[in-house]
Design a protein around this motif. Structure first.
Motif, PDB file in Angstrom:
ATOM      1  N   LEU B 121       0.835  -1.202   0.000  1.00 45.00           N
ATOM      2  CA  LEU B 121       0.000   0.000   0.000  1.00 45.00           C
ATOM      3  C   LEU B 121       0.870   1.252   0.000  1.00 45.00           C
ATOM      4  CD1 LEU B 121      -2.819  -1.008   2.507  1.00 45.00           C
ATOM      5  CD2 LEU B 121      -3.047  -0.628   0.055  1.00 45.00           C
ATOM      6  N   GLN B 122       1.925   1.203   0.803  1.00 41.93           N
ATOM      7  CA  GLN B 122       2.852   2.339   0.837  1.00 41.93           C
ATOM      8  C   GLN B 122       3.474   2.579  -0.542  1.00 41.93           C
ATOM      9  OE1 GLN B 122       5.595   1.380   4.053  1.00 41.93           O
ATOM     10  NE2 GLN B 122       5.051   3.295   5.011  1.00 41.93           N
ATOM     11  N   ARG B 123       3.870   1.475  -1.174  1.00 42.50           N
ATOM     12  CA  ARG B 123       4.494   1.614  -2.505  1.00 42.50           C
ATOM     13  C   ARG B 123       3.522   2.224  -3.494  1.00 42.50           C
ATOM     14  NH1 ARG B 123       7.817  -4.158  -2.847  1.00 42.50           N
ATOM     15  NH2 ARG B 123       9.352  -3.599  -1.269  1.00 42.50           N
ATOM     16  N   LEU B 124       2.263   1.802  -3.401  1.00 42.59           N
ATOM     17  CA  LEU B 124       1.251   2.362  -4.295  1.00 42.59           C
ATOM     18  C   LEU B 124       1.105   3.852  -4.050  1.00 42.59           C
ATOM     19  CD1 LEU B 124      -1.021   1.841  -6.368  1.00 42.59           C
ATOM     20  CD2 LEU B 124      -2.554   1.473  -4.435  1.00 42.59           C
ATOM     21  N   LEU B 125       1.061   4.226  -2.792  1.00 44.26           N
ATOM     22  CA  LEU B 125       0.892   5.640  -2.440  1.00 44.26           C
ATOM     23  C   LEU B 125       2.090   6.451  -2.922  1.00 44.26           C
ATOM     24  CD1 LEU B 125      -0.817   7.731  -0.899  1.00 44.26           C
ATOM     25  CD2 LEU B 125       0.505   7.192   1.124  1.00 44.26           C
ATOM     26  N   VAL B 126       3.286   5.906  -2.659  1.00 44.29           N
ATOM     27  CA  VAL B 126       4.496   6.638  -3.027  1.00 44.29           C
ATOM     28  C   VAL B 126       4.638   6.735  -4.541  1.00 44.29           C
ATOM     29  CG1 VAL B 126       7.008   6.535  -2.904  1.00 44.29           C
ATOM     30  CG2 VAL B 126       5.671   6.122  -0.884  1.00 44.29           C
ATOM     31  N   PHE B 175      -3.959  12.924   7.346  1.00 46.68           N
ATOM     32  CA  PHE B 175      -3.630  11.806   6.458  1.00 46.68           C
ATOM     33  C   PHE B 175      -2.264  12.007   5.789  1.00 46.68           C
ATOM     34  CE2 PHE B 175      -3.545  10.275   2.064  1.00 46.68           C
ATOM     35  CZ  PHE B 175      -3.614   8.915   2.292  1.00 46.68           C
ATOM     36  N   PHE B 176      -2.075  13.207   5.218  1.00 50.15           N
ATOM     37  CA  PHE B 176      -0.821  13.447   4.495  1.00 50.15           C
ATOM     38  C   PHE B 176       0.385  13.406   5.440  1.00 50.15           C
ATOM     39  CE2 PHE B 176      -3.614  15.118   1.171  1.00 50.15           C
ATOM     40  CZ  PHE B 176      -3.029  14.547   0.060  1.00 50.15           C
ATOM     41  N   PRO B 187      10.516   3.401   5.107  1.00 46.56           N
ATOM     42  CA  PRO B 187      10.328   3.517   3.650  1.00 46.56           C
ATOM     43  C   PRO B 187       9.924   2.180   3.029  1.00 46.56           C
ATOM     44  CG  PRO B 187      12.646   3.629   4.237  1.00 46.56           C
ATOM     45  CD  PRO B 187      11.897   3.663   5.516  1.00 46.56           C
ATOM     46  N   PRO B 188       9.015   2.216   2.075  1.00 47.18           N
ATOM     47  CA  PRO B 188       8.579   0.974   1.418  1.00 47.18           C
ATOM     48  C   PRO B 188       9.647   0.405   0.494  1.00 47.18           C
ATOM     49  CG  PRO B 188       7.516   2.865   0.399  1.00 47.18           C
ATOM     50  CD  PRO B 188       8.280   3.395   1.560  1.00 47.18           C
ATOM     51  N   PHE B 189      10.529   1.253   0.016  1.00 44.36           N
ATOM     52  CA  PHE B 189      11.639   0.783  -0.809  1.00 44.36           C
ATOM     53  C   PHE B 189      12.911   0.937   0.013  1.00 44.36           C
ATOM     54  CE2 PHE B 189       8.469   2.359  -3.808  1.00 44.36           C
ATOM     55  CZ  PHE B 189       8.276   1.219  -4.564  1.00 44.36           C
ATOM     56  N   PRO B 190      13.392  -0.165   0.578  1.00 53.19           N
ATOM     57  CA  PRO B 190      14.582  -0.030   1.412  1.00 53.19           C
ATOM     58  C   PRO B 190      15.812   0.315   0.575  1.00 53.19           C
ATOM     59  CG  PRO B 190      14.011  -2.315   1.108  1.00 53.19           C
ATOM     60  CD  PRO B 190      12.931  -1.524   0.450  1.00 53.19           C
TER      61      PRO B 190
END
Lengths: 640, 252
Positions: B121-126, B175-176, B187-190
């Protein structure tokens, strides 16, 4: 009776096979003579063994010579003759005969044994000559056996056998019941670790078998491994052994043992060097047969005769050599005997469909750590991670099995493409060479959505199939490299915190303002002290100006205004009695009220008859007013 | 007001300075690309290095440099710069195609651990809104909310629209800011690195005498977990972990 049997060599003397068997006999005798290891000859299902109770006896001990015959019916067996002894005299010409029946894996086996007792005639090397055993029409011949006779003083002390069976029964009541339990020695029970090889190449399979040997008559119970068996520097795979093993009767160093395989493992050295494998250690309880002739004692002393024993095998050293030079490029450490095969589920498909190419490596070796063979299909295919399936066969004395790698390829472009061969190489220790195996190239035809067959050199997007795309000619949009992430800077937190503080202050201030506007008592209370201070300051200014009347008027206004604000009453029209009463209700002390009354009287006098007031009196009145305001302030509360 | 003016001036000056370096970077890029097309790959790499010296980057710069490394059979560096190019322009077909070609040359193939649902979900958001933009949006909305609250507290004005605006700003800012800070701290991408040497040995401990846990090869992308001096603790795509020296890795 406790027999420690030593088996000697036998040779079948069937007349029809005489020449061959004679040669075997000669060989057997030679081997026995050279290295002292006996061997057994069996004819069809008949198994004959002969043994003595000990290879070394004392001059006052008896030697029991036993011939055991298994697998033959009793009526076919002719009672054998006792062998002639040199240095030994036969005590009985008629043998003791025993028969037994055993059931192994559902097969019934009948056995007979014939025993003679000899007496040594003196110290030295004695021997028993060969004798013959006739079973049906077959004649078996034993080999001579040597026995070492030593003076009795060199033999371990043993408890004299009790001749009177009742004596031992009664003696159990007395302290003299000191039957010594026989001591177990390394010769009675031991574990032997047998490696299949001790000098190998890195990653070559070595099978280690741990065998438990214990002398006939010893019973074991509650056996368990004591330590974790470790083999550092090896990849280990357990092989199956019988969970309920049936002891195998073997002869080791001239003595008869039961043998059980405890553990079997395949190990693979993962690095070169002299590597060692820990010993296998077990704990058990051993029941040692007693030499007592007393049936009662034998019956009731069973529990006490179980002794705890700890056993351990010797550690094993494996000399491991590194991979030989000359390894092919596809070699990734596989060592063993392998075969290689490949298959594809189809060769014609449409764009978007998938095919599965499976390569299988089978054989004996360390399949578990085997790397995936390299496979680089054309870029027209999207290659997924291969599915790996490992099947190991742990039965037998070597680890075998197969490992399959299934590559799933999804066609992305139409056209005819050749899947390149997959190469696998392994070092075969038996031949001492690297063996390279390759699958055959496979041509795959892809049809599908593309209306015209694409060139094999370009994809539908015009990109090269087997190569990277051309470089960009334009630099595109430049951007600054990413600096520190925003959350590591301080300003976001400042921006978030300062408005929060501002809002809090603003909220409190607004509430204060609202209260001032809506609550007169609160407002007067809040204003009382500043106003009194202001009036006092004004009075001091009038004092400096020399306006005595105005000074006292301002001084009275300051005091009365302060009291009116604090008590939230109108000071105008307030009589002195009413004022005093109000202050008394507000718990103002008599002293302060009295001082206030005096001050107000002075103020009245100053306003209406200002005669006789010097500067000192005026300053004293001002100071009194300030003191009374401070005192009232602490009693009436409120903000200063 | 003066402070705000100073900040705007600084930002404008920084933008002007970086813009001033763009022509030089472009010239270096053009020269490097000519060398690349002429087959002078090593010289092209040096020229691309010069183009990025002033802190500027572009997807084309990284891509072309990756091609130069690929032609020099430097698969690790090629993967490194292709991944950088992909991070700047993830939808470019040329970059994706070349990355798949270069990746097929990588010796190691590990299965990949599936990412947890919240990470996805984080990756999608980012992928929709960059992390810094999330934070800045949250801060701006927060300041708007503060202004609306000032209006409310001081009773400057009040009506239904202002009330709704307060609610909307409060929820949106929350939210933001929540999404921005969580994706910043977790971070979703380490941090990822690429193996740049032929073979890299992973040890069970940060000690060359320790047992070897794995051997990985050039081009493999690994996740950086932590660093200790010259040692770096990494995780392979299949979840296996080990210590290695950092000189054989290039951070993406």
């Amino acid at each position: 009776m406790y027999f420690q049997l030593t088996r000697s060599t036998y040779q079948k003397t069937n007349s029809s096979r005489w020449s061959v068997l004679t040669l075997s006999w000669v060989l057997g005798v030679s081997i026995f003579t050279l290295i002292g290891i006996p061997y057994t000859v069996t004819a069809q299902s008949v198994k004959i063994s002969a043994s003595i109770n000990d290879s070394t006896i004392g001059t006052e001990e008896g030697l029991v010579y036993t011939i055991s015959i298994e697998g033959a019916p009793g009526q076919d067996i002719q009672t054998p003759e006792a062998p002639a002894g040199e240095g030994l005299s036969l005590l009985q010409s008629i043998p003791n005969t025993r028969s037994n029946v055993s059931i192994i894996n559902g097969a019934v086996t009948q056995g007979y044994s014939y025993s003679w007792t000899y007496r040594p005639t003196g110290a030295g090397i004695a021997s028993l000559g060969s004798t013959t055993v006739r079973v049906a029409n077959t004649v078996y011949k034993t080999n001579p056996i040597s026995v070492t006779i030593v003076p009795q003083s060199q033999r371990p002390t043993r408890t004299q056998r009790r001749r009177d069976p009742f004596a031992s029964l009664f003696s159990t009541l007395g302290p003299q019941n000191t039957e010594e339990l026989p001591e177990l020695t390394d010769r009675d029970i031991f574990i032997r670790a047998i490696p299949s090889k001790t000098s190998v190449v890195q990653n070559e399979q070595v099978t280690i078998e741990y065998q438990l040997f214990y002398r006939a008559g010893i019973q074991l119970r509650q056996s368990r491994l004591t330590d974790s068996w470790d083999a550092e520097g090896f990849w280990r795979e357990e092989l199956e052994v019988e969970t309920r093993p049936i002891p195998e009767i073997v002869v080791e160093n001239g003595l008869r043992y039961n043998k059980i395989t405890l553990k079997r493992a395949a190990v693979f050295p993962t690095r070169a060097g002299d590597l060692s494998i820990d010993s296998l250690r077990i704990e058990s309880e051993a029941l040692i047969p007693t030499s007592s002739q007393d049936p009662f004692q034998r019956m009731f002393s069973t529990r006490s005769r179980f002794q705890p024993v700890k056993l351990g095998s010797a550690s094993i050293h494996i000399e491991t050599a590194p991979f030989p030079e000359g390894a092919p490029a596809s070699f990734s450490g596989a060592v063993g005997s392998y075969s290689f095969s490949s298959k594809i589920d189809r060769t014609e498909l449409e764009v978007g469909e998938s095919i599965k190419l499976t390569v299988t490596v089978s054989g004996s070796g360390n399949l578990a750590t085997m790397d995936t063979p390299r496979f680089n299909p054309p870029a027209a295919f999207e290659l997924y991670e291969p599915q790996v399936e490992l099947n190991l066969n742990r039965r037998g004395t070597r680890l075998t099995g197969s490992k399959s790698f299934s590559y799933v390829l999804v066609a992305r472009t139409n056209g005819n493409f050749e899947l390149p061969s997959i190469e696998f190489s392994a070092y075969d220790p038996r031949s001492g060479n690297y063996k390279i195996m390759r699958s055959d190239p496979i041509t795959v035809s892809i049809t599908g959505s593309a209306t015209t067959p694409m060139s094999v050199t370009a994809t539908t997007n015009g990109l090269p199939v087997d190569d990277v795309a051309a470089p960009f000619s334009d630099a595109g949009e430049w951007s600054n490299k990413k600096g520190a992430p925003l959350h590591t800077a301080a300003w976001p937190y400042t921006v978030l915190l300062l408005p929060l503080l501002f809002l809090s202050g603003l909220f409190l201030y607004q509430r204060h303002e609202d209260k001032l506007a809506g609550d007169i008592s609160y407002a007067r209370n809040r204003r009382a002290h500043p106003l009194a201070k202001k009036n006092l300051k004004k009075a001091v200014a009038l004092l400096e100006a020399g306006d005595t009347i105005a000074f006292f008027a301002e001084l009275e206004r300051a005091v009365m205004g302060f009291i009116g604000n604090r008590l939230n009453v109108s000071e105008r029209g307030l009589t002195r009695q009413q004022l005093d009463e109000s202050l008394r209700r507000a718990s103002v002390s008599d002293d302060i009220r009295s001082r206030l009354s005096d001050l107000l009287n002075v103020c009245d006098q100053g306003r209406f008859a200002p005669v006789g007031f010097g500067r000192l009196e005026l300053e004293a009145a001002s100071e009194d007013a300030a003191t009374i305001i401070v005192a009232l302030s602490s009693i009436l509360g409120g903000k200063r | 007001m003066k402070i705000l003016s100073c900040i705007l001036l600084l930002v404008f000056s920084a933008a002007l300075m970086s813009r001033a370096q763009v022509p030089e970077a472009t010239q270096a890029f053009d020269r490097a690309t000519r060398l690349l097309n002429q087959g002078a790959y090593s010289e092209a790499v040096l020229a691309y290095d010069e183009a990025s010296r002033d802190g500027l980057e572009s997807a084309a710069l990284y891509y072309n440099r990756a091609i130069a490394h690929y032609r020099l059979e430097q698969i690790g560096e090629s993967v490194l710069y292709l991944r950088r190019a992909e991070s700047l322009d993830p939808d470019d077909l040329k970059i994706r195609h070349s990355l798949s070609i270069v990746s097929s040359r990588i010796e190691d193939h590990f299965s990949e651990l599936p990412a947890p649902i919240w990470t996805r979900l984080q990756r999608l958001l980012v992928s929709l809104i960059p992390v810094n933009l999330l934070l800045i949006s949250g801060i701006v909305l927060y300041l708007v909310l503060v202004a609306l609250l000032v209006v409310y507290i001081k009773r400057i004005a009040e009506n239904d629209w202002l009330r709704r605006a307060r609610y909307v700003c409060g929820i949106a800012a929350g939210f933001f800011l929540f999404a921005g800070f969580t994706t910043s701290f977790w971070p979703p991408f380490p941090d990822e690195s690429v193996v740049l040497v032929d073979e890299l040995v992973l040890y069970e401990r940060p000690d060359e005498q320790a047992s070897v846990s794995e051997r990985i090869h050039e081009g493999l992308v690994v996740t950086t977990i932590t660093k200790a001096g010259d040692w770096i603790f990494i995780q392979l795509p299949n979840g296996a972990q080990g210590w290695t020296t950092s000189d054989g890795l290039g951070a993406i």
